[in-house]
Design an enzyme around this catalytic site. Structure first.
Site, PDB file in Angstrom:
ATOM      1  N   ASP A  21      -0.969   1.034 -12.743  1.00 19.44           N
ATOM      2  CA  ASP A  21      -1.790   2.492 -11.768  1.00 19.44           C
ATOM      3  C   ASP A  21      -1.827   2.563 -12.995  1.00 19.44           C
ATOM      4  O   ASP A  21      -2.444   3.239 -13.496  1.00 19.44           O
ATOM      5  CB  ASP A  21      -0.205   2.172 -11.891  1.00 19.44           C
ATOM      6  CG  ASP A  21      -0.122   3.424 -10.675  1.00 19.44           C
ATOM      7  OD1 ASP A  21      -1.140   3.731  -9.689  1.00 19.44           O
ATOM      8  OD2 ASP A  21       1.071   4.353 -10.302  1.00 19.44           O
ATOM      9  N   ASN A  69      -1.606  -2.759  -0.162  1.00 17.99           N
ATOM     10  CA  ASN A  69      -3.064  -2.290  -0.274  1.00 17.99           C
ATOM     11  C   ASN A  69      -4.098  -2.415   0.403  1.00 17.99           C
ATOM     12  O   ASN A  69      -5.559  -1.873   0.930  1.00 17.99           O
ATOM     13  CB  ASN A  69      -3.826  -2.559  -1.859  1.00 17.99           C
ATOM     14  CG  ASN A  69      -3.075  -1.940  -2.828  1.00 17.99           C
ATOM     15  OD1 ASN A  69      -2.825  -2.621  -3.779  1.00 17.99           O
ATOM     16  ND2 ASN A  69      -2.604  -0.913  -3.216  1.00 17.99           N
TER      17      ASN A  69
END
Length: 246
Positions: A21, A69
């Site tokens: 991340d 995503n």
């Protein structure tokens, strides 16, 4: 002594999973496009994989692209897929040279045909390797995986392949996309967030959790070794008392 010298090679986690991340925030802080962060993130994958092989880590799983995503802007998704294809093409020779096996988990049917073919070719070529296993979680959602496993199990039950009393934790785990891969001992999440984000919910039941503020593009060998040293300081009791372990 260097960090790697401090690691007890007899007490390594068998399987490390990573939620990568911070690529976008890393790029934004530098006034760059998000794609720059993703490109630098690929470098981190290579460096961390090199560090993992240096200590003979058996399994490394990275959360490469979540099912959520797909909601990102189309241009970013397309750029990520193109980056994935180019990275696999570029890295396959090194995977072979370093005896690394590639696996994938997730709903691969949603990936573009060229992406699926590239992944299939690399998985096939590296299947003979016996060193570190690198698993890419692509188009992955743990809730999807659990639902899919339940659906497969129900189908086998209806067709008489399995009886309800035969369903155990081990049996159910065999229906997951990670079947045959040991559960992670250590989960690392970069970028400062402290959540699991629908990643390996079943498999992480007894994993040690390590959160760091370091953005993924800055997470390299030293950071991996720090996480492993943290893991080695933990007492893994699995429901027992400290006295029972001694």
């Amino acid at each position: 002594m260097s960090l790697i010298d401090n690691i007890d090679k007899t007490r390594l986690p068998q399987h490390v999973a990573i939620i990568m991340d911070g690529n976008g925030r890393w790029a934004k802080e530098r006034g760059a496009d998000r794609s720059t962060g993703h490109q630098e993130g690929v470098v981190s994958v290579r460096k961390v994989l090199e560090a993992a092989t240096a200590i003979s880590l058996k399994y490394l799983t990275v959360y490469t692209f979540s099912m959520e995503n797909w909601r990102r802007p189309t241009a970013e998704v397309q750029a990520l897929m193109a980056l994935l294809v180019s990275a696999i093409h570029r890295e396959t020779p090194d995977l072979m040279k370093n005896n690394i096996r590639l696996l994938t988990v997730g709903d691969l049917a949603r990936l573009q045909a060229d992406v699926r073919q590239t992944l299939h070719d690399c998985v096939r070529r590296t299947s003979v390797n016996t060193g570190t296993t690198l698993t890419l979680a692509l188009s992955y959602s743990s809730r999807w995986e659990l639902t899919n496993a339940a659906r497969l199990l129900a189908s086998d039950a209806v067709n008489g392949k399995i009886k309800p009393e035969e369903v155990s934790e081990e049996c159910f785990a065999g229906y997951l996309t990670t079947g045959g891969i040991p559960d992670p001992d250590l989960l690392i999440r970069t970028g400062g967030e402290k959540r699991i984000s629908n990643f390996l919910l079943w498999q992480l039941s007894y994993a040690e959790l390590y959160f760091t503020d370091v953005y993924w593009p800055d997470f390299r060998e030293k950071e991996l070794y720090k996480a492993i040293l943290y893991y080695q300081q933990r007492e893994r009791r699995f429901g027992k008392t400290s006295e029972q372990l001694n």
